[in-house]
Scaffold this active site. Sequence first.
Site, short mmCIF file in Angstrom:
data_model
loop_
_atom_site.label_atom_id
_atom_site.label_comp_id
_atom_site.label_asym_id
_atom_site.label_seq_id
_atom_site.Cartn_x
_atom_site.Cartn_y
_atom_site.Cartn_z
N GLY A 17 0.77 -1.25 0.00
CA GLY A 17 0.00 0.00 0.00
C GLY A 17 0.80 1.29 0.00
O GLY A 17 0.27 2.34 0.35
N ASN A 19 1.80 2.95 -2.63
CA ASN A 19 1.19 3.83 -3.64
C ASN A 19 -0.16 4.38 -3.15
O ASN A 19 -0.50 5.53 -3.43
CB ASN A 19 1.02 3.11 -4.98
CG ASN A 19 2.31 3.14 -5.78
OD1 ASN A 19 2.68 4.18 -6.32
ND2 ASN A 19 2.99 2.01 -5.84
N MET A 94 -3.63 -7.37 -7.47
CA MET A 94 -3.01 -8.50 -8.14
C MET A 94 -3.97 -9.33 -8.99
O MET A 94 -3.74 -10.53 -9.19
CB MET A 94 -2.31 -9.40 -7.11
CG MET A 94 -1.26 -8.66 -6.30
SD MET A 94 -0.02 -7.86 -7.34
CE MET A 94 0.97 -9.29 -7.77
N ARG A 95 -5.03 -8.70 -9.48
CA ARG A 95 -5.98 -9.44 -10.30
C ARG A 95 -6.34 -8.65 -11.55
O ARG A 95 -6.45 -7.43 -11.48
CB ARG A 95 -7.27 -9.71 -9.51
CG ARG A 95 -7.09 -10.67 -8.40
CD ARG A 95 -8.30 -10.71 -7.51
NE ARG A 95 -7.98 -11.49 -6.33
CZ ARG A 95 -8.05 -12.81 -6.26
NH1 ARG A 95 -8.49 -13.51 -7.30
NH2 ARG A 95 -7.73 -13.45 -5.16
N ASN A 111 -3.75 2.27 -13.61
CA ASN A 111 -2.87 1.32 -12.93
C ASN A 111 -1.46 1.88 -12.95
O ASN A 111 -1.11 2.66 -13.84
CB ASN A 111 -2.90 -0.03 -13.65
CG ASN A 111 -2.04 -1.08 -12.97
OD1 ASN A 111 -2.05 -1.19 -11.74
ND2 ASN A 111 -1.28 -1.82 -13.75
N HIS A 113 2.56 0.61 -13.02
CA HIS A 113 3.38 -0.58 -13.32
C HIS A 113 4.86 -0.21 -13.16
O HIS A 113 5.30 0.82 -13.68
CB HIS A 113 3.08 -1.05 -14.75
CG HIS A 113 3.82 -2.31 -15.08
ND1 HIS A 113 3.45 -3.54 -14.59
CD2 HIS A 113 4.92 -2.53 -15.83
CE1 HIS A 113 4.28 -4.46 -15.03
NE2 HIS A 113 5.19 -3.86 -15.78
C1 GRF Z 1 4.20 -1.35 -7.11
O1 GRF Z 1 5.51 -1.65 -7.50
C2 GRF Z 1 3.34 -1.12 -8.32
O2 GRF Z 1 4.03 -0.56 -9.39
C3 GRF Z 1 2.90 -2.52 -8.68
O3 GRF Z 1 2.70 -3.16 -7.43
C4 GRF Z 1 3.52 -2.54 -6.44
C5 GRF Z 1 2.62 -2.11 -5.33
O4 GRF Z 1 3.35 -1.58 -4.25
N1 GRF Z 1 1.72 -2.50 -9.50
P1 GRF Z 1 2.60 -0.86 -3.09
O5 GRF Z 1 1.62 -1.88 -2.52
O6 GRF Z 1 1.90 0.33 -3.64
O7 GRF Z 1 3.64 -0.50 -2.07
#
Ligand code: GRF
Length: 208
Positions: A17, A19, A94-95, A111, A113
């Site tokens: 979490g 982000n 993750m889906r 999203n 990435h």
């Molecule tokens: C990040 O590296 C994002 O780019 C990818 O999953 C990870 C999530 O990290 N999609 P966080 O849970 O936001 O710390």
Amino acid sequence: MIIDDRKRVAVMASGRGSNFEALCRGDTGTGKVVLLLSDRKDARVLERAAELGVGSAVIDPGSYRTRMGISEEERCARTLEEEGIDLVCLAGFMRMLKGPLLEAYDGRIMNIHPALLPAFPGLEAQRQAFEYGVKYSGCTVHYVDAGMDTGPIILQEVVEVLDEDTVSSLSARILEREHVIYPRAVNLHCAGRLRVDGRKVRLLPQGS
Ligand code: GRF
């Protein structure tokens, strides 16, 4: 008359979490994170939501491992609509989304990435890039379509791969940049400054 032009943002996340927290704390302009949905009841992101005073709920993803079930996606879309959500941000969710949610929020799901798409889509993108031997990697914010990390690209940032890097040091530097470009992308979207034109996302001038 006071007009509330704030846009209600929901984040969907499965894990740590960071982000999500960056979206809550960053300059998202008229966008405000008001809801967190997680498909994992033990996800660290749920604690962060509580710490930040953001409402959260655990959603039932259905019986597939890597995607939401159709009826579960439908239920999720309904929840988001009932909450008056304008924009959905996937952040380590993750889906894959395949149906009802994509239809309900077409052009309103983003999203992040951890690589420079279209290179290294899918899981462990930082490791894929590192092991490939690229000199530069980075991160990408894109709109979500039914493919795996294939939607129109909104923002990207480049991160240099250093000789002394490991997967984890590179991932940490990429993550720092993720925390900058994700709030910025939300800010631009909520300000109405992004126009999707086929594969291209055009940045409109301020005030347009
Ligand atoms: C990040 O590296 C994002 O780019 C990818 O999953 C990870 C999530 O990290 N999609 P966080 O849970 O936001 O710390």
